[in-house]
Design an enzyme around this catalytic site. Structure first.
Site, mmCIF file in Angstrom:
data_model
loop_
_atom_site.group_PDB
_atom_site.id
_atom_site.type_symbol
_atom_site.label_atom_id
_atom_site.label_comp_id
_atom_site.label_asym_id
_atom_site.label_seq_id
_atom_site.Cartn_x
_atom_site.Cartn_y
_atom_site.Cartn_z
ATOM 1 N N ASP A 1 46.241 47.124 39.510
ATOM 2 C CA ASP A 1 46.021 45.684 39.660
ATOM 3 C C ASP A 1 45.673 45.034 38.318
ATOM 4 O OD1 ASP A 1 43.552 46.940 39.422
ATOM 5 O OD2 ASP A 1 42.831 46.355 41.394
ATOM 6 N N ASP B 1 33.205 45.930 49.803
ATOM 7 C CA ASP B 1 33.761 45.376 51.043
ATOM 8 C C ASP B 1 34.946 46.196 51.564
ATOM 9 O OD1 ASP B 1 35.737 44.744 49.200
ATOM 10 O OD2 ASP B 1 35.633 42.576 49.491
ATOM 11 N N HIS C 1 37.612 47.187 49.785
ATOM 12 C CA HIS C 1 38.922 46.965 49.170
ATOM 13 C C HIS C 1 39.372 48.166 48.341
ATOM 14 C CE1 HIS C 1 36.835 44.935 45.510
ATOM 15 N NE2 HIS C 1 37.519 45.929 44.991
ATOM 16 N N GLU D 1 41.687 42.704 49.454
ATOM 17 C CA GLU D 1 40.451 42.302 50.110
ATOM 18 C C GLU D 1 40.610 42.388 51.632
ATOM 19 O OE1 GLU D 1 37.977 42.276 48.369
ATOM 20 O OE2 GLU D 1 37.834 40.716 46.844
HETATM 21 C C1 GLP Z 1 37.489 46.753 41.314
HETATM 22 C C2 GLP Z 1 38.933 47.272 41.229
HETATM 23 C C3 GLP Z 1 39.132 48.458 42.108
HETATM 24 C C4 GLP Z 1 37.862 49.279 42.073
HETATM 25 C C5 GLP Z 1 36.768 48.549 42.795
HETATM 26 C C6 GLP Z 1 35.404 49.186 42.659
HETATM 27 O O1 GLP Z 1 37.324 45.428 41.296
HETATM 28 N N1 GLP Z 1 39.974 46.342 41.466
HETATM 29 O O2 GLP Z 1 40.265 49.213 41.666
HETATM 30 O O3 GLP Z 1 38.056 50.509 42.695
HETATM 31 O O4 GLP Z 1 36.774 47.179 42.462
HETATM 32 O O5 GLP Z 1 34.886 48.996 41.373
HETATM 33 P P1 GLP Z 1 33.789 49.942 40.731
HETATM 34 O O6 GLP Z 1 34.436 51.283 40.586
HETATM 35 O O7 GLP Z 1 33.426 49.342 39.423
HETATM 36 O O8 GLP Z 1 32.651 50.001 41.693
#
Ligand code: GLP
Length: 259
Positions: free
Chosen positions: A66, A135, A137, A142
């Site tokens: 992404d 959440d 995702h 989302e």
């Molecule tokens: C981000 C990314 C995801 C990631 C998630 C958790 O915003 N788009 O690919 O897995 O949210 O983030 P983190 O690993 O910093 O907790």
């Protein structure tokens, strides 16, 4: 779905690195990479293996999940920049083999189609690393994302913007929109490797693994996939009802059975 509970994040990172190393050593691998803080220790371990153990990524390709919409690629928090800084600049992956959705493209709908095609023309992703949002995702899909969605623009929830504000100077600087592989795109990968670390992810991991299949928890779509490995530390595993069964399964895993 195989659930691997490790005592801490270092052990999680070694397990993730073992799985990725297996693909890289078997031949030209197509790796699906995730950003966020969760895979960082795994990337460090993969970098260490490159430097100290001769693990070469020269034949591999990488596709990112992404990207933020509107951030120039050279912005330090664009995922284009982050993956280079945290991982690919430190190994021998060919820079032309690192692909990501263009969040600054003038025509985002066309860019989304181009990106899905580029994954397909590489032969699809062999192993996709995933983190999980609080959440539920994955990528930036989302809640209420279509379970069969393709790469497209999504609007971030305020919860996700607040979670990610730590990477920016202020909450106002966190973009509202992103270009993300869809849940259908992600689940086209042949092996999904979901990592969960820390108490803050315990509810999301429980919902993804043991909750109902529902767009309200996008990561629950992994339940439909034939090859999923979930690697979590004790804190992220703390709300799993069947944790004892997962430990029992791992303790009795036959030596011949790979992840
Ligand atoms: C981000 C990314 C995801 C990631 C998630 C958790 O915003 N788009 O690919 O897995 O949210 O983030 P983190 O690993 O910093 O907790």
């Amino acid at each position: 779905m195989e659930i691997v509970i490790r005592e801490d994040s270092d052990h999680v990172a070694r397990t993730v690195a073992d799985i990725i190393e297996g693909y890289v050593r078997r031949g030209p691998a197509v790796l699906g990479l995730a950003t966020g803080s969760t895979p960082l220790a795994s990337y460090k371990e993969l970098i260490r293996r490159h430097r100290e153990e001769g693990l070469s990524y020269s034949e591999a390709q990488a596709f990112l999940l992404d990207e933020y919409v509107g951030l120039p690629v050279e912005h330090p928090e664009s995922y284009h920049s982050v993956i280079r800084r945290e991982f690919t600049d430190h190994v021998d992956l060919d820079p032309s083999s690192i692909h990501s959705p263009g969040g600054a493209a003038p025509d985002l709908a066309a860019e989304a189609i181009r990106y899905d095609r580029s994954i397909a023309s590489a032969g699809g992703v062999d192993v996709q690393i995933l983190g999980i949002g609080t959440d539920g995702h994955v990528g930036f899909n989302e809640p209420m994302s279509s379970l069969s969605s393709r790469t497209r623009v999504k609007t971030l929830t305020e919860q996700t913007r607040q979670d990610n504000a730590r990477f920016f100077d202020s909450l106002d600087d966190v973009p509202h929109h992103v270009l993300t592989q869809g849940l259908g795109t992600i689940t086209d990968a042949r092996h999904l490797l979901l990592i969960g670390l820390g108490e803050a992810k315990a509810d999301a991991i429980a919902a993804a693994v043991e909750g109902p299949l529902a767009a309200a928890c996008p990561a629950s779509v992994l339940q439909l996939h034939p090859h999923v490995t979930v690697v979590v530390d004790e804190a992220a595993a703390s709300r799993l009802k069947f944790a004892d069964y997962y430990r029992h399964t791992l303790d009795n895993k036959p030596a011949w059975q790979a992840f």
